[in-house]
Design a protein around this motif. Structure first.
Motif, short mmCIF file in Angstrom:
data_model
loop_
_atom_site.label_atom_id
_atom_site.label_comp_id
_atom_site.label_asym_id
_atom_site.label_seq_id
_atom_site.Cartn_x
_atom_site.Cartn_y
_atom_site.Cartn_z
N LEU A 77 3.81 -1.40 3.80
CA LEU A 77 3.12 -0.11 3.91
C LEU A 77 4.15 1.00 3.79
N TRP B 189 6.37 -1.72 7.80
CA TRP B 189 5.73 -0.40 7.79
C TRP B 189 6.79 0.68 7.78
N MET C 274 -6.26 -0.46 0.42
CA MET C 274 -5.93 -1.56 1.34
C MET C 274 -6.76 -2.79 0.99
N PRO D 128 1.73 4.93 4.79
CA PRO D 128 0.35 4.87 4.29
C PRO D 128 -0.56 5.92 4.91
N VAL E 23 -4.74 -2.21 10.79
CA VAL E 23 -3.53 -2.99 10.53
C VAL E 23 -3.22 -3.92 11.70
N VAL F 198 0.87 -1.18 0.00
CA VAL F 198 0.00 0.00 0.00
C VAL F 198 0.91 1.23 0.00
#
Lengths: 264, 260
Positions: free
Chosen positions: A195, A226, A182, A198, A214, A124
């Protein structure tokens, strides 16, 4: 020890304060260097071995070496331009190393079929990227013959539902669009989620909702990598944070022992 | 022939260049030198081409000279396309391939089905029309493709990240670029005869050919151009997909144009 949830705003802030005070930071310690170095563990999700990524003569990564554990949320933090996004893009072969190697579950990532890999390792992006058309069109772009129940499941996992299907994906707010993106990624049923900042385009309230969804996903076994410039955010959501500076591994923070996101 | 222009006539027509230059002086556009240079250059180029064409397509000359002429023209057109769209990687060979394919398809239909007699005097001008008129569309589609993919990099990569192969991920942008390149030619085709009288027909009428005959030639030329535009642009667009993406379905990094 800190209470489990750490996903609500108040908890998050409190946790961030405690985390920094309790010196969970092990930057530069021999252990960290070893962990970031050449120690391979069976449960590693990704391993980066002396990875260099060069683009137009500029090194985005300059000998990056680190491991990403197989479960939970791993944060990647660092100043802008430090190479965070490049690390992420190596994980789904949107980028390939100029030299060095990336391993995915102990296998050289270069040996995977990139298209199959990308369905296993979803991504994402920083800016929501809804495709022109309805939310349904967006989901079908990912899985052309997706049935209603499959769409329902994906939408729910992104905190949406079937009433969204016919909405124009390009006319949604930032937070809504990001959730559609997502859902679009989740419908391919990845077992790893990448991610890339994001929530940077979202407002504060939406950010926390996104973090919550998440966290919820990781409970069902999804591993998350992330990238964020916001260390406080990573402390809220991550089990561990890799730091990167000037394209090199610069230590990590491990929040080990934090009861893995059991909502209080 | 009725339409013959004498040397004196040509010299007189230069007065029109004088008008353009005078306007530039009067309005202080600073373009008078450029106007004179352009006119002189055009005249010299045309005289040279006329002389060369006379050699190539004069009756009795083997057709191979006409084909060579076309090969040179296609190569030159490829170079022009490359210079007009320097931000497009590897456009030279792609454009040559596109013009080549366009020529094979369109000239193949016209000569293969005997629409026109295959002679130097038909082959060279028709190929010229085909290449000349596809040039703009070729440059347009190439630039548009690169722009689309560069400006919508996030969107393209989001498609790739879902596991779409490069060809599929590029489809919306290929479509947008092709539409934008072909649409002007469709508009031109629609307006032909109403809004403007196109070159081939005007030339034939000036040269004394009856208008009824001239319009038929023009219709063939219009169809030739439309077919050529569609086929050259599709070769460019699909060819560019291969240049803009790597074989392992990554979008290459495209440098932004340095000056704009």
């Amino acid at each position: 020890m800190v209470g489990g949830g750490v996903t609500t705003a108040a908890n998050g802030v409190a946790w961030a304060m405690i985390a920094s005070r309790e010196a969970l930071v092990v930057d530069g310690s021999p252990e960290a260097r070893r962990y970031g170095g050449d120690v391979t563990r069976d449960e590693d999700l990704f391993r980066f071995d002396d990875v260099v990524v060069e683009r137009f003569g500029i090194r985005a990564l300059d000998g990056f070496t680190a491991c990403v554990p197989a479960t939970g949320v791993t944060g990647v933090a660092g100043p802008s331009g430090s190479g965070k996004s490049t690390v992420l893009r190596l994980c789904n072969r949107m980028e390939v190393p100029t030299s060095g190697q990336v391993h995915f579950r102990r296998t050289d990532i270069a040996t995977f079929d990139p298209l199959a890999l990308r369905r296993q390792v979803g991504m994402v992006f920083q800016r929501p990227t809804p495709f022109p058309g309805t939310v349904r069109d967006n989901l079908l772009a990912a899985v052309p013959h997706a049935g209603r129940s499959q769409m329902d499941a994906a939408l729910r996992r992104a905190s949406l539902d079937l009433t969204w299907l016919e909405r124009d994906a390009t006319a949604l707010s930032g937070g809504e669009a990001q959730r559609v993106c997502m859902a679009r990624t989740l419908i391919t049923e990845p077992d790893v989620l990448l991610l890339d900042e994001p929530t940077s385009a979202l407002d504060a309230e939406t950010v926390h909702a996104f973090e919550d969804s998440v966290t919820e996903l990781t409970r069902n076994g999804l591993a998350v990598l992330w990238v964020s410039h916001d260390l406080a955010q990573l402390r809220r959501v991550a089990d561990m944070v890799l730091r990167i500076e000037n394209g090199r591994y610069a230590g990590e923070e491990r929040f080990g022992g934090v009861p893995g996101h059991e909502e209080g | 022939m009725d339409g013959d222009v004498s040397i004196a006539g040509l010299a007189t027509s230069l007065a029109l260049i004088g008008v353009a230059a005078a306007i530039s002086l009067w309005q202080r556009l600073g373009l008078e030198r450029q106007i004179l240079w352009a006119a002189t250059r055009a005249l010299v180029q045309l005289l040279l081409v006329g002389a060369a064409l006379a050699l190539v397509i004069e009756p009795g000359r083997p057709l191979v000279w006409s084909w060579l002429w076309i090969v040179a023209m296609v190569a030159y057109a490829g170079d022009v396309a490359r210079r007009r769209a320097p931000e497009v990687p590897g456009l030279l060979w792609l454009a040559i391939l596109a013009f080549g394919s366009g020529a094979v398809i369109t000239l193949g239909v016209l000569f293969g089905f005997g629409v026109m007699p295959l002679e130097g005097r038909t082959l060279v001008p028709l190929a010229g029309m085909m290449v000349g008129n596809s040039m703009t569309a070729t440059v347009l589609v190439a630039r548009r493709m690169v722009e689309e993919v560069r400006d919508k990099r996030d969107e393209v990569e989001a498609r790739l990240a879902l596991g779409q192969p490069a060809r599929q991920a590029a489809t919306p942008y290929v479509r947008a670029a092709l539409r934008s390149a072909v649409t002007p030619q469709i508009e031109t085709t629609k307006a032909t005869g109403l809004v403007f009288l196109p070159g081939a027909m005007t030339g034939l009428i000036l040269a004394g050919v009856p208008p009824t005959q001239a319009v038929l030639v023009q219709a063939v030329v219009m169809f030739l151009v439309l077919g050529a535009v569609a086929s050259t642009t599709v070769v460019i667009a699909l060819g560019l997909v291969r240049r803009l993406f790597t074989p392992d379905h990554r979008l290459r990094w495209l440098p932004r144009p340095a000056e704009r």
